[in-house]
Enzyme design. Sequence first.
Site, short mmCIF file in Angstrom:
data_model
loop_
_atom_site.label_atom_id
_atom_site.label_comp_id
_atom_site.label_asym_id
_atom_site.label_seq_id
_atom_site.Cartn_x
_atom_site.Cartn_y
_atom_site.Cartn_z
N GLY A 72 1.07 -1.10 0.01
CA GLY A 72 0.10 0.19 -0.22
C GLY A 72 1.12 0.95 0.08
N ASN A 152 -8.51 3.77 7.97
CA ASN A 152 -7.24 3.36 8.70
C ASN A 152 -7.81 3.14 10.29
OD1 ASN A 152 -5.83 5.27 7.85
ND2 ASN A 152 -4.30 4.01 9.45
N ALA A 201 -1.57 -6.52 -0.13
CA ALA A 201 -2.24 -7.81 -0.13
C ALA A 201 -2.56 -8.30 1.96
CB ALA A 201 -1.17 -8.77 -0.66
N CYS A 326 1.90 5.28 17.28
CA CYS A 326 2.47 5.65 16.70
C CYS A 326 3.78 5.07 16.12
CB CYS A 326 2.45 6.82 16.13
SG CYS A 326 1.88 8.15 17.49
N1 PLP Z 1 -2.76 2.84 3.83
C1 PLP Z 1 -3.54 2.75 4.78
C2 PLP Z 1 -5.30 2.92 4.31
C3 PLP Z 1 -3.30 1.50 5.64
O1 PLP Z 1 -3.53 1.59 6.62
C4 PLP Z 1 -2.33 0.95 5.38
C5 PLP Z 1 -1.46 0.64 6.53
O2 PLP Z 1 -1.51 0.42 7.85
C6 PLP Z 1 -1.35 1.33 4.22
C7 PLP Z 1 -1.64 2.17 3.86
C8 PLP Z 1 0.31 1.23 4.02
O3 PLP Z 1 0.32 -0.48 3.24
P1 PLP Z 1 1.69 -1.02 3.79
O4 PLP Z 1 1.07 -1.70 4.85
O5 PLP Z 1 0.90 -2.61 2.26
O6 PLP Z 1 2.83 -0.70 3.52
#
Ligand code: PLP
Length: 387
Positions: A72, A152, A201, A326
């Site tokens: 992500g 999130n 994923a 954090c």
């Molecule tokens: N965006 C959101 C809303 C998320 O909750 C997260 C992970 O906590 C991410 C992006 C980042 O994803 P990744 O852990 O695959 O880098």
Amino acid sequence: MDNLIYLDHAATTPLDSAVLDAMLPFLKENYGSASTLYSIGRAASEAVEEARIRVARLIDAAPEEIYFTSGGTESDVWVMFGVPSAKEKKGKHIITSKIEHKAVLEPCKILEKRGYTITYLDVDPNGLIDIDQLAAAITDQTVLISIMHANNEIGTIEPVEQIGKIAQEKGIHFHTDSVQTAGHIPVDVQAIGCNSLAISAHKLYGPKGVGIAYIRKGSRVDRLMPGGGQEANKRAGTHNVAGIVGLGKAAELALERMPKEAEETTRLRDALISGIESRIKDVKLNGHRVKRIPNNVNFSFEGVEGESLILLMDMNGICVSSGSACTSGSLDPSHVLMSLGLRHEQAHGSLRMTLGKDNNMAHIEKVLEVLPGIVNRLREMSPLYSK
Ligand code: PLP
């Protein structure tokens, strides 16, 4: 651990055993690089393409609009830098919200140093952006709108279809971070009308370290990762074949399970929310009560520190998370909770519990059995609580 109650699925999900089974051949006998011509390489390449089709199906995209990334974060960062760079001649204005993930906000900070103007939209006390404010913020310099599908921390679902409509009318690239929604609620890029979208994923029972950026055909996004010609020359690097296969399998399973799983998770979520509200006084539900993803419960408890709650819950075998914990290790309260208008103490006294497919009503009952006692005990010791 057998009797562990895991309630932190927004942080990461366990790997589904069917996903692991699908991945194993590509860690063992089919170890060839997907870019080679001999048979084990071809097997890998076919598996990568099959995974691309499965992920595309999950979001109603075309397979050639799916680009595999490391997750992500990379997908968000790629778009946040790639769109402004491709549209440099048009202007230097970007619209986002105050509650985005750091994978969007940190690139914004860097872009500000490079001369970009960023509008950070406020959210209301439930975490919703105001669509009129967004429309009013658009200028002829605006090159990118980046608003997450669901948050999130608090689970609020943003009005992405409305944003997509406005962005399309104005010809502005709309990116949405759907890391918390993909595989859990319908994510349809045609209905949303977004130009790009990020998925990870490990939030849908797949492996960590792999994800996708969906980029609509015709949308201009400069590449982040130059190098070899993989992923249509847009994202270089030898494919993480096993990870990609795992993501494909996870996407396929998610599509099958989604309606039933969302219904069951919503039932557990609502039981947990009403159970906490009826058993513990001076609590506040954070996030929208209705426009909320099925698995998210986030409360602030007056006079209590989130970190102490986590540790005491852990001693009872329950994994939860706090809004103020954090990644940076700093003790700053969550930027999301502060954007809702919470006081520092309320933001620090928050607890996030995010449910998953293996949770059941017995888990909710266990939380409701131990949490009131823990909150009471902490309040008795707290100089901040005097009710
Ligand atoms: N965006 C959101 C809303 C998320 O909750 C997260 C992970 O906590 C991410 C992006 C980042 O994803 P990744 O852990 O695959 O880098």
